[in-house]
Design a protein around this motif. Sequence first.
Motif, PDB file in Angstrom:
ATOM      1  N   PHE A  68       0.486  -1.257   0.203  1.00 50.94           N
ATOM      2  CA  PHE A  68       0.129   0.361   0.116  1.00 50.94           C
ATOM      3  C   PHE A  68       0.961   1.669   0.069  1.00 50.94           C
ATOM      4  CE2 PHE A  68      -3.392  -2.919   1.936  1.00 50.94           C
ATOM      5  CZ  PHE A  68      -3.951  -2.431   0.538  1.00 50.94           C
ATOM      6  N   ASN A  69       2.184   0.997   0.437  1.00 49.93           N
ATOM      7  CA  ASN A  69       3.306   2.225   0.396  1.00 49.93           C
ATOM      8  C   ASN A  69       3.536   2.736  -0.973  1.00 49.93           C
ATOM      9  OD1 ASN A  69       1.521   3.197   2.996  1.00 49.93           O
ATOM     10  ND2 ASN A  69       3.282   1.872   3.799  1.00 49.93           N
ATOM     11  N   LYS A  70       3.470   1.823  -1.591  1.00 54.88           N
ATOM     12  CA  LYS A  70       4.659   0.943  -2.710  1.00 54.88           C
ATOM     13  C   LYS A  70       5.788   1.375  -2.362  1.00 54.88           C
ATOM     14  CE  LYS A  70       0.837   2.930  -6.000  1.00 54.88           C
ATOM     15  NZ  LYS A  70      -0.186   3.222  -4.490  1.00 54.88           N
ATOM     16  N   TYR A  71       6.097   0.547  -1.371  1.00 54.09           N
ATOM     17  CA  TYR A  71       8.258   0.311  -1.157  1.00 54.09           C
ATOM     18  C   TYR A  71       8.806   0.171  -2.269  1.00 54.09           C
ATOM     19  CZ  TYR A  71      11.857   0.460   1.714  1.00 54.09           C
ATOM     20  OH  TYR A  71      12.921   0.533   2.629  1.00 54.09           O
ATOM     21  N   ASP A  72       9.148   0.737  -2.816  1.00 52.50           N
ATOM     22  CA  ASP A  72      10.780   0.285  -3.747  1.00 52.50           C
ATOM     23  C   ASP A  72      10.990  -1.264  -3.243  1.00 52.50           C
ATOM     24  OD1 ASP A  72      12.513   0.254  -6.158  1.00 52.50           O
ATOM     25  OD2 ASP A  72      14.088   1.516  -4.744  1.00 52.50           O
ATOM     26  N   PRO A  73      10.536  -1.773  -4.275  1.00 52.05           N
ATOM     27  CA  PRO A  73      11.298  -3.465  -4.165  1.00 52.05           C
ATOM     28  C   PRO A  73      12.716  -3.790  -4.097  1.00 52.05           C
ATOM     29  CG  PRO A  73       9.519  -3.197  -5.650  1.00 52.05           C
ATOM     30  CD  PRO A  73      10.101  -2.296  -5.828  1.00 52.05           C
ATOM     31  N   LYS A  74      13.613  -2.608  -5.259  1.00 51.11           N
ATOM     32  CA  LYS A  74      15.147  -3.035  -5.103  1.00 51.11           C
ATOM     33  C   LYS A  74      15.161  -1.939  -3.557  1.00 51.11           C
ATOM     34  CE  LYS A  74      15.586  -2.150 -10.115  1.00 51.11           C
ATOM     35  NZ  LYS A  74      16.712  -1.306 -11.337  1.00 51.11           N
TER      36      LYS A  74
END
Length: 158
Positions: free
Chosen positions: A67-73
Amino acid sequence: LILVVVAVWEFLYYQHQYNIHQELHQPWSRGYAYKPLAETLQKLSSQYKKIVITKGHGSPYIYLLFFNKYDPKLYQSEGSPLDTNYKGFSKYIFVPDDCLVERKKSTLYVTRGDCKTPKHFSVKQTILWQDGNPAFKLMEYTPSEEVKGAKVPKPIYE
């Protein structure tokens, strides 16, 4: 004819259960409260150094990432800590205790909604389930007066 009547009855029963009862029946197993929790934590995160979150209703880490669109990298560069106890990502630390609160300033504590509010803590917000029951309490330590020389226990999650 009997099979058609039974099939129609079962279909109507299913529709009633799904559309009327599904949102309110055992809402804690559906995860509805995690989206407002993630949105609220995103708004409040700039005010705190750490955010300590209970895993009392299951692990919220995946909801926070999504939901917070945390960067996967970025998440992978932090070692992809998953929901390991006393670890986390960014400012978030996940603890197995339902009502863990330690007396640390600049820390937001997210406990289960049914936890009592300890002395010297204030509830910033309460996140509710679909049925109106409290899911999570967001609390912070707000001592009324500092006692000089008082020892504060060392946090177990550092």
